[in-house]
Write a protein that holds these residues in place. Structure first.
Motif, PDB file in Angstrom:
ATOM      1  N   ASP A  52      43.760 -21.114  29.865  1.00 41.29           N
ATOM      2  CA  ASP A  52      42.972 -19.885  29.740  1.00 41.29           C
ATOM      3  C   ASP A  52      43.808 -18.648  30.004  1.00 41.29           C
ATOM      4  OD1 ASP A  52      40.128 -20.987  29.489  1.00 41.29           O
ATOM      5  OD2 ASP A  52      40.911 -22.083  31.207  1.00 41.29           O
ATOM      6  N   MET A 146      33.802 -23.809  30.834  1.00 40.58           N
ATOM      7  CA  MET A 146      33.851 -22.400  31.196  1.00 40.58           C
ATOM      8  C   MET A 146      33.749 -21.473  29.977  1.00 40.58           C
ATOM      9  SD  MET A 146      36.150 -19.649  31.704  1.00 40.58           S
ATOM     10  CE  MET A 146      37.816 -20.111  32.058  1.00 40.58           C
ATOM     11  N   THR A 150      30.702 -18.962  29.382  1.00 39.36           N
ATOM     12  CA  THR A 150      30.973 -17.522  29.397  1.00 39.36           C
ATOM     13  C   THR A 150      30.269 -16.847  28.222  1.00 39.36           C
ATOM     14  OG1 THR A 150      33.119 -17.902  30.420  1.00 39.36           O
ATOM     15  CG2 THR A 150      32.805 -15.784  29.339  1.00 39.36           C
ATOM     16  N   ALA A 171      38.352 -10.650  19.517  1.00 39.60           N
ATOM     17  CA  ALA A 171      38.975 -11.987  19.680  1.00 39.60           C
ATOM     18  C   ALA A 171      37.987 -13.044  19.211  1.00 39.60           C
ATOM     19  CB  ALA A 171      39.414 -12.226  21.124  1.00 39.60           C
ATOM     20  N   GLY A 174      38.611 -16.732  19.132  1.00 41.05           N
ATOM     21  CA  GLY A 174      39.049 -17.345  20.378  1.00 41.05           C
ATOM     22  C   GLY A 174      38.014 -18.294  20.963  1.00 41.05           C
ATOM     23  N   ALA A 175      38.374 -18.845  22.113  1.00 42.88           N
ATOM     24  CA  ALA A 175      37.534 -19.854  22.762  1.00 42.88           C
ATOM     25  C   ALA A 175      36.129 -19.320  23.033  1.00 42.88           C
ATOM     26  CB  ALA A 175      38.190 -20.287  24.069  1.00 42.88           C
ATOM     27  N   GLY A 177      35.019 -16.137  21.877  1.00 48.78           N
ATOM     28  CA  GLY A 177      34.556 -15.320  20.763  1.00 48.78           C
ATOM     29  C   GLY A 177      33.845 -16.089  19.664  1.00 48.78           C
ATOM     30  N   CYS A 195      39.414 -10.036  14.496  1.00 44.96           N
ATOM     31  CA  CYS A 195      40.444 -10.968  14.962  1.00 44.96           C
ATOM     32  C   CYS A 195      41.774 -10.598  14.322  1.00 44.96           C
ATOM     33  CB  CYS A 195      40.056 -12.408  14.691  1.00 44.96           C
ATOM     34  SG  CYS A 195      39.223 -12.695  13.164  1.00 44.96           S
ATOM     35  N   LYS A 200      42.301 -16.186  10.435  1.00 45.15           N
ATOM     36  CA  LYS A 200      41.230 -16.168  11.440  1.00 45.15           C
ATOM     37  C   LYS A 200      39.978 -15.524  10.861  1.00 45.15           C
ATOM     38  CE  LYS A 200      44.058 -16.074  15.649  1.00 45.15           C
ATOM     39  NZ  LYS A 200      44.378 -15.355  16.879  1.00 45.15           N
ATOM     40  N   TYR A 215      41.942  -6.697  12.705  1.00 44.13           N
ATOM     41  CA  TYR A 215      42.175  -5.390  13.347  1.00 44.13           C
ATOM     42  C   TYR A 215      43.627  -4.940  13.239  1.00 44.13           C
ATOM     43  CZ  TYR A 215      44.224  -7.857  17.331  1.00 44.13           C
ATOM     44  OH  TYR A 215      45.033  -8.636  18.114  1.00 44.13           O
ATOM     45  N   ASN A 266      34.923  -6.484  36.284  1.00 41.38           N
ATOM     46  CA  ASN A 266      34.425  -7.856  36.431  1.00 41.38           C
ATOM     47  C   ASN A 266      34.418  -8.265  37.906  1.00 41.38           C
ATOM     48  OD1 ASN A 266      35.247  -7.487  33.729  1.00 41.38           O
ATOM     49  ND2 ASN A 266      35.029  -9.666  33.433  1.00 41.38           N
TER      50      ASN A 266
HETATM   51  N1  LIG Z   1      34.705 -12.756  32.552  1.00 43.00           N
HETATM   52  C1  LIG Z   1      34.765 -14.078  32.567  1.00 43.00           C
HETATM   53  O1  LIG Z   1      34.104 -14.770  33.327  1.00 43.00           O
HETATM   54  C2  LIG Z   1      35.657 -14.715  31.545  1.00 43.00           C
HETATM   55  C3  LIG Z   1      35.574 -16.087  31.301  1.00 43.00           C
HETATM   56  C4  LIG Z   1      36.362 -16.612  30.280  1.00 43.00           C
HETATM   57  C5  LIG Z   1      37.221 -15.803  29.564  1.00 43.00           C
HETATM   58  N2  LIG Z   1      37.303 -14.500  29.883  1.00 43.00           N
HETATM   59  C6  LIG Z   1      38.168 -13.600  29.124  1.00 43.00           C
HETATM   60  O2  LIG Z   1      37.702 -13.551  27.802  1.00 43.00           O
HETATM   61  C7  LIG Z   1      38.783 -13.282  26.917  1.00 43.00           C
HETATM   62  C8  LIG Z   1      38.820 -14.357  25.833  1.00 43.00           C
HETATM   63  O3  LIG Z   1      39.061 -15.573  26.478  1.00 43.00           O
HETATM   64  P1  LIG Z   1      39.252 -16.897  25.618  1.00 43.00           P
HETATM   65  O4  LIG Z   1      39.303 -17.998  26.578  1.00 43.00           O
HETATM   66  O5  LIG Z   1      38.287 -16.882  24.504  1.00 43.00           O
HETATM   67  O6  LIG Z   1      40.723 -16.693  25.061  1.00 43.00           O
HETATM   68  P2  LIG Z   1      41.254 -17.125  23.620  1.00 43.00           P
HETATM   69  O7  LIG Z   1      40.303 -17.795  22.826  1.00 43.00           O
HETATM   70  O8  LIG Z   1      42.487 -17.878  23.795  1.00 43.00           O
HETATM   71  O9  LIG Z   1      41.493 -15.747  23.032  1.00 43.00           O
HETATM   72  C9  LIG Z   1      42.739 -15.169  23.112  1.00 43.00           C
HETATM   73  C10 LIG Z   1      42.786 -14.298  21.876  1.00 43.00           C
HETATM   74  O10 LIG Z   1      42.923 -12.956  22.288  1.00 43.00           O
HETATM   75  C11 LIG Z   1      43.672 -12.295  21.307  1.00 43.00           C
HETATM   76  N3  LIG Z   1      44.801 -11.674  21.961  1.00 43.00           N
HETATM   77  C12 LIG Z   1      45.884 -12.251  22.468  1.00 43.00           C
HETATM   78  N4  LIG Z   1      46.685 -11.345  23.024  1.00 43.00           N
HETATM   79  C13 LIG Z   1      46.084 -10.159  22.861  1.00 43.00           C
HETATM   80  C14 LIG Z   1      46.393  -8.830  23.211  1.00 43.00           C
HETATM   81  N5  LIG Z   1      47.521  -8.529  23.858  1.00 43.00           N
HETATM   82  N6  LIG Z   1      45.523  -7.860  22.898  1.00 43.00           N
HETATM   83  C15 LIG Z   1      44.375  -8.136  22.250  1.00 43.00           C
HETATM   84  N7  LIG Z   1      44.039  -9.383  21.887  1.00 43.00           N
HETATM   85  C16 LIG Z   1      44.868 -10.372  22.199  1.00 43.00           C
HETATM   86  C17 LIG Z   1      44.165 -13.299  20.307  1.00 43.00           C
HETATM   87  O11 LIG Z   1      43.262 -13.269  19.196  1.00 43.00           O
HETATM   88  P3  LIG Z   1      43.531 -12.292  17.943  1.00 43.00           P
HETATM   89  O12 LIG Z   1      44.587 -12.907  17.112  1.00 43.00           O
HETATM   90  O13 LIG Z   1      42.213 -12.267  17.284  1.00 43.00           O
HETATM   91  O14 LIG Z   1      43.955 -10.992  18.496  1.00 43.00           O
HETATM   92  C18 LIG Z   1      43.975 -14.580  21.011  1.00 43.00           C
HETATM   93  O15 LIG Z   1      43.689 -15.593  20.142  1.00 43.00           O
HETATM   94  C19 LIG Z   1      40.027 -13.259  27.791  1.00 43.00           C
HETATM   95  O16 LIG Z   1      40.335 -11.936  28.111  1.00 43.00           O
HETATM   96  C20 LIG Z   1      39.606 -14.037  29.015  1.00 43.00           C
HETATM   97  O17 LIG Z   1      40.371 -13.715  30.118  1.00 43.00           O
HETATM   98  C21 LIG Z   1      36.542 -13.937  30.846  1.00 43.00           C
END
Ligand SMILES: NC(=O)c1ccc[n+]([C@@H]2O[C@H](COP(=O)([O-])OP(=O)(O)OC[C@H]3O[C@@H](n4cnc5c(N)ncnc54)[C@H](OP(=O)(O)O)[C@@H]3O)[C@@H](O)[C@H]2O)c1
Length: 338
Positions: A52, A146, A150, A171, A174-175, A177, A195, A200, A215, A266
């Motif tokens: 993550d 998780m 989320t 995103a 993503g996991a 999104g 994305c 994507k 984007y 958060n």
């Molecule tokens: N608040 C909570 O409880 C909670 C819980 C889980 C996750 N989260 C957060 O939710 C977000 C998504 O999590 P996820 O697990 O879904 O991750 P994920 O699927 O791996 O998403 C990561 C994606 O973010 C984009 N990305 C990577 N680097 C970036 C950058 N520098 N700027 C902008 N976009 C970038 C990329 O997609 P693109 O190619 O489309 O840019 C990448 O595929 C993360 O920030 C994570 O920390 C928060």
């Protein structure tokens, strides 16, 4: 008989993005599955581990503060995982049951009993999984773990969705999104998604999103202007995308801040809500007129005022205001009368 018990070790503090030597596999450890002491707990064979974005934040020097403890250098990393119970010394968990939770990233783990409860570990309890639909166990570190939770909780509760509204998610492949996209469609929302590649974009379109864009090749604000306004923004990235969403927010929009860039919000579970003073007049004006003048008159309340005398000072006063040269309330006084 001792067998190998490989584990994932935090090997090197990354400078910027992690690389191939940041996390490495250490194959030196061994374990005797029959003899290893369980201390009233359980022995688990790990089946799947979650990777993550938040973990990057833990890859820092131990003395740098953060929301979660830094990974100890040279030691095994921890995170969400799923596994099957091989041995148990507690009535709380049976052999062959599967568990999900926060664990050490190694092939076999002993989770000792803590206060008589083998399910309690690192403050994030292990859960026994009841896999009613016989889904692959690895799903429990993703869509059923998780990431899925989320997306589900954020959408269901914080966003207060109403069918027919427009949701924007970043995103989106993503996991989190891609699940937001689908949960939102199921709730009857119109979904705009962004994305980072054309591939994507096609993928997210195939999940049912109404409008998807890359984007990196088009302007986010322009897309949102054309397809918005945005009633709900599920923010996974912060930064300029968040700004574009704010620019194109509908009245009473709700923003679910999920991504890392605004992590302090958060940490403190901050809710953001727009304020228009006039919305509150009916409710509070009388009370205001009662309380504030009284406190000002008694000296309980202090007033900071930056008064400019004479209409001709308007230009100067306004520049001061926009460059932060004013202190307190800027007032252009045309005639000083009590
Ligand atoms: N608040 C909570 O409880 C909670 C819980 C889980 C996750 N989260 C957060 O939710 C977000 C998504 O999590 P996820 O697990 O879904 O991750 P994920 O699927 O791996 O998403 C990561 C994606 O973010 C984009 N990305 C990577 N680097 C970036 C950058 N520098 N700027 C902008 N976009 C970038 C990329 O997609 P693109 O190619 O489309 O840019 C990448 O595929 C993360 O920030 C994570 O920390 C928060």
């Amino acid at each position: 008989m001792r067998i190998s018990n490989p584990r994932i070790v935090f090997n090197e503090i990354p400078n910027g993005l992690p690389n191939a030597t940041t996390l490495v596999v250490d194959g030196a450890q061994t374990i005797d599955l029959d003899e290893v002491p369980l201390q009233g707990g359980i022995l688990v064979k790990v089946l799947a581990l979650s990777l993550d974005p938040y973990m990057r934040n833990r890859m820092r020097p131990a003395d740098v503060p953060g929301d979660m403890p830094a990974f100890p250098l040279g030691d095994v990393v921890t995170g969400f995982g799923v596994g099957v119970v091989l041995r148990s010394e507690t009535s709380l968990v049976n052999v062959d049951e599967h568990v999900y939770g926060f664990i050490a990233y190694q092939r076999y783990i002993v989770i000792p009993s803590i206060n008589g409860n083998a399910l309690d570990m690192e403050g994030l309890g292990l859960q026994i999984i009841h896999n009613k639909y016989n889904l692959p166990w690895r799903y429990y570190v993703g869509i059923l773990g998780m990431s899925g939770q989320t997306a589900y909780y954020g959408l269901k509760d914080i966003s207060r969705p109403k069918a027919g509204e427009t949701l924007f998610v970043s995103a989106a492949s993503g996991a989190v999104g891609h699940l937001v996209v689908q949960f939102a469609k199921a709730l009857g929302l119109k979904v705009i998604a962004s994305c980072g590649s054309d591939q994507k974009v096609s993928l997210v379109k195939s999940l049912g999103a109404d409008h998807v864009f890359n984007y990196k090749t088009v302007d986010t604000a322009a897309e949102l202007k054309q397809h918005g306004p945005v009633d709900i923004y599920f923010d996974n990235v912060g930064g300029p995308t968040l700004e574009a969403a704010i620019e194109n927010a509908a009245q009473k929009a709700r923003f679910v801040l999920c991504g890392m860039n605004l992590w302090l919000l958060n940490r403190y579970r901050v809710k953001m809500e727009g304020l228009i003073m006039t919305d509150w007049i009916d409710k509070y004006l009388e009370e205001f007129h009662e309380v504030v003048p009284r406190n000002l008159a008694s000296g309980k309340l202090k007033y900071l005022e930056h008064a400019y005398y004479g209409m001709d000072r308007v230009g100067e006063a306004f520049v001061d205001l926009l460059t932060g040269m004013n202190v307190g309330k800027s007032v252009l006084v045309l005639e000083d009368a009590v």
